[in-house]
Design a protein around this motif. Sequence first.
Motif, PDB file in Angstrom:
ATOM      1  N   LEU A   1     -14.291  15.158  35.842  1.00 55.40           N
ATOM      2  CA  LEU A   1     -14.390  16.456  35.187  1.00 55.40           C
ATOM      3  C   LEU A   1     -14.804  17.544  36.177  1.00 55.40           C
ATOM      4  O   LEU A   1     -14.240  18.641  36.182  1.00 55.40           O
ATOM      5  CB  LEU A   1     -15.397  16.381  34.032  1.00 55.40           C
ATOM      6  CG  LEU A   1     -15.612  17.661  33.240  1.00 55.40           C
ATOM      7  CD1 LEU A   1     -14.313  18.101  32.569  1.00 55.40           C
ATOM      8  CD2 LEU A   1     -16.710  17.458  32.210  1.00 55.40           C
ATOM      9  N   VAL A   2     -15.764  17.229  37.043  1.00 54.55           N
ATOM     10  CA  VAL A   2     -16.192  18.189  38.072  1.00 54.55           C
ATOM     11  C   VAL A   2     -15.012  18.534  38.973  1.00 54.55           C
ATOM     12  O   VAL A   2     -14.755  19.705  39.266  1.00 54.55           O
ATOM     13  CB  VAL A   2     -17.379  17.625  38.885  1.00 54.55           C
ATOM     14  CG1 VAL A   2     -17.616  18.424  40.148  1.00 54.55           C
ATOM     15  CG2 VAL A   2     -18.640  17.590  38.033  1.00 54.55           C
ATOM     16  N   ARG A   3     -14.286  17.520  39.410  1.00 52.56           N
ATOM     17  CA  ARG A   3     -13.141  17.760  40.298  1.00 52.56           C
ATOM     18  C   ARG A   3     -12.035  18.549  39.596  1.00 52.56           C
ATOM     19  O   ARG A   3     -11.390  19.393  40.195  1.00 52.56           O
ATOM     20  CB  ARG A   3     -12.633  16.432  40.843  1.00 52.56           C
ATOM     21  CG  ARG A   3     -13.513  15.904  41.951  1.00 52.56           C
ATOM     22  CD  ARG A   3     -13.249  14.442  42.285  1.00 52.56           C
ATOM     23  NE  ARG A   3     -13.990  14.022  43.449  1.00 52.56           N
ATOM     24  CZ  ARG A   3     -15.306  13.774  43.450  1.00 52.56           C
ATOM     25  NH1 ARG A   3     -16.012  13.927  42.354  1.00 52.56           N
ATOM     26  NH2 ARG A   3     -15.909  13.382  44.565  1.00 52.56           N
TER      27      ARG A   3
ATOM     28  N   ALA B   1     -19.809   4.713  45.242  1.00 54.53           N
ATOM     29  CA  ALA B   1     -19.507   4.971  43.835  1.00 54.53           C
ATOM     30  C   ALA B   1     -18.210   5.760  43.653  1.00 54.53           C
ATOM     31  O   ALA B   1     -17.515   5.580  42.664  1.00 54.53           O
ATOM     32  CB  ALA B   1     -20.665   5.708  43.185  1.00 54.53           C
ATOM     33  N   VAL B   2     -17.889   6.643  44.569  1.00 55.22           N
ATOM     34  CA  VAL B   2     -16.691   7.469  44.435  1.00 55.22           C
ATOM     35  C   VAL B   2     -15.478   6.652  44.868  1.00 55.22           C
ATOM     36  O   VAL B   2     -15.393   6.185  45.991  1.00 55.22           O
ATOM     37  CB  VAL B   2     -16.802   8.758  45.280  1.00 55.22           C
ATOM     38  CG1 VAL B   2     -15.541   9.577  45.175  1.00 55.22           C
ATOM     39  CG2 VAL B   2     -18.011   9.563  44.858  1.00 55.22           C
ATOM     40  N   ASN B   3     -14.567   6.503  43.936  1.00 62.85           N
ATOM     41  CA  ASN B   3     -13.359   5.719  44.213  1.00 62.85           C
ATOM     42  C   ASN B   3     -12.340   6.572  44.963  1.00 62.85           C
ATOM     43  O   ASN B   3     -12.296   7.791  44.790  1.00 62.85           O
ATOM     44  CB  ASN B   3     -12.754   5.222  42.900  1.00 62.85           C
ATOM     45  CG  ASN B   3     -13.698   4.291  42.172  1.00 62.85           C
ATOM     46  OD1 ASN B   3     -14.448   3.551  42.789  1.00 62.85           O
ATOM     47  ND2 ASN B   3     -13.653   4.347  40.856  1.00 62.85           N
ATOM     48  N   PRO B   4     -11.484   5.939  45.756  1.00 62.12           N
ATOM     49  CA  PRO B   4     -10.488   6.705  46.519  1.00 62.12           C
ATOM     50  C   PRO B   4      -9.537   7.517  45.639  1.00 62.12           C
ATOM     51  O   PRO B   4      -9.075   8.577  46.048  1.00 62.12           O
ATOM     52  CB  PRO B   4      -9.721   5.627  47.285  1.00 62.12           C
ATOM     53  CG  PRO B   4     -10.654   4.472  47.377  1.00 62.12           C
ATOM     54  CD  PRO B   4     -11.494   4.532  46.132  1.00 62.12           C
ATOM     55  N   ASP B   5      -9.269   7.053  44.425  1.00 66.75           N
ATOM     56  CA  ASP B   5      -8.354   7.797  43.558  1.00 66.75           C
ATOM     57  C   ASP B   5      -8.996   9.060  42.988  1.00 66.75           C
ATOM     58  O   ASP B   5      -8.305   9.906  42.431  1.00 66.75           O
ATOM     59  CB  ASP B   5      -7.831   6.906  42.429  1.00 66.75           C
ATOM     60  CG  ASP B   5      -8.943   6.387  41.527  1.00 66.75           C
ATOM     61  OD1 ASP B   5     -10.092   6.292  41.999  1.00 66.75           O
ATOM     62  OD2 ASP B   5      -8.646   6.067  40.358  1.00 66.75           O
ATOM     63  N   GLU B   6     -10.305   9.209  43.134  1.00 69.61           N
ATOM     64  CA  GLU B   6     -11.002  10.399  42.647  1.00 69.61           C
ATOM     65  C   GLU B   6     -11.044  11.518  43.685  1.00 69.61           C
ATOM     66  O   GLU B   6     -11.255  12.671  43.335  1.00 69.61           O
ATOM     67  CB  GLU B   6     -12.452  10.052  42.275  1.00 69.61           C
ATOM     68  CG  GLU B   6     -12.591   9.052  41.166  1.00 69.61           C
ATOM     69  CD  GLU B   6     -14.036   8.658  40.954  1.00 69.61           C
ATOM     70  OE1 GLU B   6     -14.939   9.464  41.258  1.00 69.61           O
ATOM     71  OE2 GLU B   6     -14.278   7.542  40.487  1.00 69.61           O
ATOM     72  N   VAL B   7     -10.883  11.193  44.945  1.00 69.90           N
ATOM     73  CA  VAL B   7     -11.066  12.147  46.032  1.00 69.90           C
ATOM     74  C   VAL B   7      -9.966  13.210  46.003  1.00 69.90           C
ATOM     75  O   VAL B   7      -8.782  12.904  45.858  1.00 69.90           O
ATOM     76  CB  VAL B   7     -11.070  11.415  47.397  1.00 69.90           C
ATOM     77  CG1 VAL B   7     -11.201  12.389  48.546  1.00 69.90           C
ATOM     78  CG2 VAL B   7     -12.186  10.384  47.438  1.00 69.90           C
ATOM     79  N   LEU B   8     -10.392  14.467  46.139  1.00 68.46           N
ATOM     80  CA  LEU B   8      -9.446  15.584  46.165  1.00 68.46           C
ATOM     81  C   LEU B   8      -8.763  15.671  47.528  1.00 68.46           C
ATOM     82  O   LEU B   8      -9.341  15.300  48.551  1.00 68.46           O
ATOM     83  CB  LEU B   8     -10.179  16.897  45.878  1.00 68.46           C
ATOM     84  CG  LEU B   8     -10.774  17.030  44.474  1.00 68.46           C
ATOM     85  CD1 LEU B   8     -11.636  18.274  44.382  1.00 68.46           C
ATOM     86  CD2 LEU B   8      -9.671  17.081  43.436  1.00 68.46           C
ATOM     87  N   ALA B   9      -7.541  16.167  47.545  1.00 67.36           N
ATOM     88  CA  ALA B   9      -6.778  16.269  48.789  1.00 67.36           C
ATOM     89  C   ALA B   9      -7.364  17.323  49.723  1.00 67.36           C
ATOM     90  O   ALA B   9      -7.363  17.149  50.937  1.00 67.36           O
ATOM     91  CB  ALA B   9      -5.317  16.594  48.486  1.00 67.36           C
TER      92      ALA B   9
END
Length: 154
Positions: free
Chosen positions: A70-72, A23-31
């Motif tokens: 929003l969480v990120r 469900a988590v897309n790569p563009d959502e992942v934090l560095a």
Amino acid sequence: MSSFLSRLLIVLFVLFAPVSAFAVNPDEVLADPALETRARALSAELRCMVCQNQSIDDSNADLAKDLRLLVRERISNGDSDKAVLNYIVSRYGEFVLLKPRVSMKTGLLWGAPLLLILAGGLSLLVFARNRAGKPTGSKLTADEQAKLSELLKK
């Protein structure tokens, strides 16, 4: 033959095992991996308001994606985990939490069945005690009383 079947079962298990990371897309992942770990832990605690039986981490719904972002964003701004959860709950209500917080409302919700069972048991006990003291049936007629007396004398 059995080793072939066991290998086949292992391959099938790996292919069909549910993976929550889809469900988590790569563009959502934090560095930052530490922040991403915190974000994943928090999003696993939040319910998808569309799916309702999934966390936002597992859901592909647009609202779940917005909540994950929003969480990120809140984590990136330096909010603590508790502050992030409080922010989300203030906007969506307690229902957004997969594990509700212990409060007066949830205590009443979870305690009500126990209170109802105790009240029912108590009312049955009172009813049984009141009923035990009362005679059942009707009084004997004069003929029946005479027959009873005659039988007891024998």
